[in-house]
Scaffold this active site. Structure first.
Site, PDB file in Angstrom:
ATOM      1  N   TYR A  79     -31.222  10.083   2.925  1.00  0.00           N
ATOM      2  CA  TYR A  79     -31.284   8.730   3.507  1.00  0.00           C
ATOM      3  C   TYR A  79     -32.716   8.236   3.613  1.00  0.00           C
ATOM      4  O   TYR A  79     -33.076   7.490   4.511  1.00  0.00           O
ATOM      5  CB  TYR A  79     -30.540   8.666   4.856  1.00  0.00           C
ATOM      6  N   LYS A 136       0.840  -1.204   0.000  1.00  0.00           N
ATOM      7  CA  LYS A 136       0.000   0.000   0.000  1.00  0.00           C
ATOM      8  C   LYS A 136       0.872   1.250   0.000  1.00  0.00           C
ATOM      9  O   LYS A 136       0.609   2.214  -0.721  1.00  0.00           O
ATOM     10  CB  LYS A 136      -0.904   0.023   1.245  1.00  0.00           C
ATOM     11  N   CYS A 139     -19.583  -0.070   6.962  1.00  0.00           N
ATOM     12  CA  CYS A 139     -19.882   0.744   8.147  1.00  0.00           C
ATOM     13  C   CYS A 139     -21.264   0.482   8.743  1.00  0.00           C
ATOM     14  O   CYS A 139     -21.364  -0.090   9.821  1.00  0.00           O
ATOM     15  CB  CYS A 139     -19.724   2.215   7.817  1.00  0.00           C
ATOM     16  N   THR A 165     -14.321   4.183  14.357  1.00  0.00           N
ATOM     17  CA  THR A 165     -15.613   3.950  15.006  1.00  0.00           C
ATOM     18  C   THR A 165     -15.434   2.802  15.993  1.00  0.00           C
ATOM     19  O   THR A 165     -15.055   1.706  15.587  1.00  0.00           O
ATOM     20  CB  THR A 165     -16.666   3.571  13.947  1.00  0.00           C
ATOM     21  N   ARG A 200     -17.709  -4.607   0.332  1.00  0.00           N
ATOM     22  CA  ARG A 200     -17.986  -5.175   1.653  1.00  0.00           C
ATOM     23  C   ARG A 200     -19.501  -5.149   1.914  1.00  0.00           C
ATOM     24  O   ARG A 200     -20.139  -4.116   1.757  1.00  0.00           O
ATOM     25  CB  ARG A 200     -17.239  -4.399   2.747  1.00  0.00           C
TER      26      ARG A 200
HETATM   27  C1  UGA Z   1     -21.542   5.845   6.245  1.00  0.00           C
HETATM   28  C2  UGA Z   1     -22.010   7.185   6.803  1.00  0.00           C
HETATM   29  O1  UGA Z   1     -22.904   7.820   5.888  1.00  0.00           O
HETATM   30  C3  UGA Z   1     -20.837   8.110   7.078  1.00  0.00           C
HETATM   31  O2  UGA Z   1     -21.289   9.313   7.679  1.00  0.00           O
HETATM   32  C4  UGA Z   1     -19.858   7.393   8.017  1.00  0.00           C
HETATM   33  O3  UGA Z   1     -18.718   8.210   8.294  1.00  0.00           O
HETATM   34  C5  UGA Z   1     -19.416   6.101   7.377  1.00  0.00           C
HETATM   35  O4  UGA Z   1     -20.561   5.269   7.133  1.00  0.00           O
HETATM   36  C6  UGA Z   1     -18.469   5.419   8.319  1.00  0.00           C
HETATM   37  O5  UGA Z   1     -18.898   4.998   9.389  1.00  0.00           O
HETATM   38  O6  UGA Z   1     -17.256   5.383   8.046  1.00  0.00           O
HETATM   39  P1  UGA Z   1     -20.771   4.996   3.824  1.00  0.00           P
HETATM   40  O7  UGA Z   1     -20.724   3.633   4.422  1.00  0.00           O
HETATM   41  O8  UGA Z   1     -19.625   5.455   2.983  1.00  0.00           O
HETATM   42  O9  UGA Z   1     -20.938   6.110   4.979  1.00  0.00           O
HETATM   43  O10 UGA Z   1     -22.051   5.004   2.902  1.00  0.00           O
HETATM   44  P2  UGA Z   1     -23.431   5.807   2.773  1.00  0.00           P
HETATM   45  O11 UGA Z   1     -23.313   6.780   1.683  1.00  0.00           O
HETATM   46  O12 UGA Z   1     -23.919   6.302   4.087  1.00  0.00           O
HETATM   47  O13 UGA Z   1     -24.388   4.628   2.271  1.00  0.00           O
HETATM   48  C7  UGA Z   1     -24.562   3.438   3.054  1.00  0.00           C
HETATM   49  C8  UGA Z   1     -25.519   2.481   2.402  1.00  0.00           C
HETATM   50  O14 UGA Z   1     -26.857   2.962   2.518  1.00  0.00           O
HETATM   51  C9  UGA Z   1     -25.287   2.240   0.914  1.00  0.00           C
HETATM   52  O15 UGA Z   1     -25.396   0.853   0.654  1.00  0.00           O
HETATM   53  C10 UGA Z   1     -26.416   2.998   0.247  1.00  0.00           C
HETATM   54  O16 UGA Z   1     -26.787   2.442  -0.983  1.00  0.00           O
HETATM   55  C11 UGA Z   1     -27.520   2.881   1.268  1.00  0.00           C
HETATM   56  N1  UGA Z   1     -28.540   3.945   1.231  1.00  0.00           N
HETATM   57  C12 UGA Z   1     -28.200   5.230   1.493  1.00  0.00           C
HETATM   58  C13 UGA Z   1     -29.849   3.621   0.948  1.00  0.00           C
HETATM   59  O17 UGA Z   1     -30.187   2.444   0.722  1.00  0.00           O
HETATM   60  N2  UGA Z   1     -30.796   4.614   0.925  1.00  0.00           N
HETATM   61  C14 UGA Z   1     -30.479   5.909   1.175  1.00  0.00           C
HETATM   62  O18 UGA Z   1     -31.383   6.767   1.146  1.00  0.00           O
HETATM   63  C15 UGA Z   1     -29.142   6.227   1.464  1.00  0.00           C
END
Ligand code: UGA
Length: 425
Positions: A241, A25, A252, A112, A322
């Site tokens: 969301y 990496k 996450c 986290t 993941r």
């Molecule tokens: C999430 C959080 O949004 C971040 O704030 C946090 O820092 C991060 O986890 C973490 O803990 O590191 P992330 O996992 O990158 O971020 O992804 P998101 O954009 O939140 O989406 C998560 C999942 O929810 C995806 O599979 C997405 O498709 C789904 N989703 C999101 C829905 O099914 N519907 C929605 O309206 C929004």
């Protein structure tokens, strides 16, 4: 997360040394290449490598000599076969770094973690560091989303500083001064740890709420997309969301709500979070529903049926697979005898490595060749913009299931497609 934080800190003008124990990496990063797909980050990495403000190493000794502030950005994955988070990478960092810390500095956790971890690591740090009490821990959780990592780091909604002293608070306030006017909440360790877990639990709950409404809409022949739109105009609810579909995956939200339940159990507060069990269950039921819808379109079973899967990443703008809902659905259909061909703009290699038994294609049209049904499982822009006629000309039957409610139903239906979506008639 570490590479993003390192590049962004350098971008803000700091001298940064990034450390990883994985030599491969580090070699990539030194060449200006990212091990992950993250829009905008590679350019920033290269810019700051060139300016000399950003360097990389695998040596803890070098890092300890170099830094006044050490950010720890390692992952805390779900333990195998358990709900709890594995914090061993954090312990490993503290155990490797601390013995070299022989002068005043601040060590800042961004991962986290189960509440209580920071307190434990703070003790360990002081115990192992030659500089003793001159070395201090702070907790500064990260809220960035994959795909928006740079923006979320440089323009965060808020900064949470879990600190045990005014000195630590001042150091971190100084670090983040270049970000400008961002709300800062100063807390103790457990509150800082919990803010992060609570935020992810809330987001997961919001997604599962709208997906629970989707289940009811399916039973009542109502349209969850319109329901969500109507709810979103209420400022108290808001539309983010609240997109109904295949639900949440990734490294996450799923593991964080499970780790949160496990930790609450240890603290004797499990009752407070039993609703997260439902949040998880609703989320997983969407995947099963998707498989049922697809099966319904091709007949009694998937045997001898050709299924095109558009999307492998857990969400668009990421190559992360993941706990990807899309791949989960693809794998299940494969296990039921379907001939699955997957296409994803950036996550294809990762998907192929993880599931070599499935079929892969290098474009949406290739994946859809002779398909009995097309499944849109990750809402990449290029899928949303697909031409129903072009896709229709290669498939065997014009069947499509829109797992993300991303397509315009009317456009597809008027092009002769049998269009189905989660939560809509
Ligand atoms: C999430 C959080 O949004 C971040 O704030 C946090 O820092 C991060 O986890 C973490 O803990 O590191 P992330 O996992 O990158 O971020 O992804 P998101 O954009 O939140 O989406 C998560 C999942 O929810 C995806 O599979 C997405 O498709 C789904 N989703 C999101 C829905 O099914 N519907 C929605 O309206 C929004």
């Amino acid at each position: 997360m570490g590479a993003t934080h390192a590049a962004c800190m350098a971008e803000l003008g700091f001298e940064v040394l990034g450390l990883d124990v994985d030599q491969q990496k580090i070699d990539m990063l030194e060449r200006g290449e990212l091990p992950i797909h993250e829009p905008g980050l590679e350019e920033m990495l290269q810019r700051n490598l060139k300016s000399g403000r950003l360097r990389f190493t695998t040596s803890y000794e070098e890092a300890a000599k170099f830094g006044d502030v050490h950010f720890i950005c390692v992952g805390t994955p779900q333990k195998k076969g358990e709900y709890a988070a594995d914090v061993s990478y954090l312990d490993a960092v503290v155990e490797s770094l601390a013995p070299h810390l022989d002068r005043e500095c601040l060590v800042v956790g961004k991962s986290t973690v189960p509440v209580g971890t920071a307190e434990r690591l703070a003790d360990k740090l002081v115990r192992l560091a030659p500089a003793g009490m001159q070395v201090e821990l702070a907790w500064n959780p990260e809220f960035l989303r994959e795909g928006f990592a740079v923006k979320d780091t440089l323009q965060p909604d808020r900064i949470v500083l879990g600190v045990a002293s005014e000195r630590a608070e001042k150091v971190l306030r100084d670090v983040y001064t270049p970000l400008g006017d961002i709300p800062i909440v100063v807390t103790d360790f457990p509150t800082a740890e919990l803010v992060k877990t609570a935020a992810n639990a809330f987001l997961a709950t919001k997604i599962s709420f709208i997906n629970a409404m989707a289940e009811v809409c399916e039973a009542a022949h109502a349209d969850v997309k319109l329901l969500s739109l109507a709810l979103s105009y209420d400022d108290r609810i808001g539309g983010r969301y609240l997109n109904p579909g295949l639900g949440f995956g990734g490294g996450c939200l799923p593991k964080d709500i499970r780790a949160f339940m496990a930790r609450a159990g240890e603290l004797g507060a499990d009752q407070a979070l039993t609703f997260l069990r439902e949040v998880d269950a609703i989320n997983m039921r969407r995947r099963a529903r998707m498989v049922d819808l697809a099966r319904g379109l091709v007949g009694e079973s998937f045997a001898n049926r050709t299924v095109a899967v558009l999307g492998a990443a857990f969400k668009p703008n990421s190559d992360d697979i993941r706990d990807s809902p899309a791949l989960d659905v693809a794998v299940t259909i494969g296990q039921e005898g379907g001939m699955v061909t997957i296409y994803d703009p950036v996550a294809l290699d990762n998907a192929r490595r993880a599931h070599p038994g499935l079929g892969y294609a290098t474009s949406a049209l290739d994946a859809a060749q002779d398909a009995d049904v097309v499944l849109l499982l990750t809402e990449w822009d290029e899928f949303v913009q697909l031409d129903p006629e072009a896709l229709g000309s290669v498939v065997s039957t014009r069947n499509i299931v829109d797992g993300r409610n991303a397509l315009d139903a009317e456009t597809w239906r008027s092009a002769g497609w049998h269009y189905r979506a989660l939560g809509r008639p």
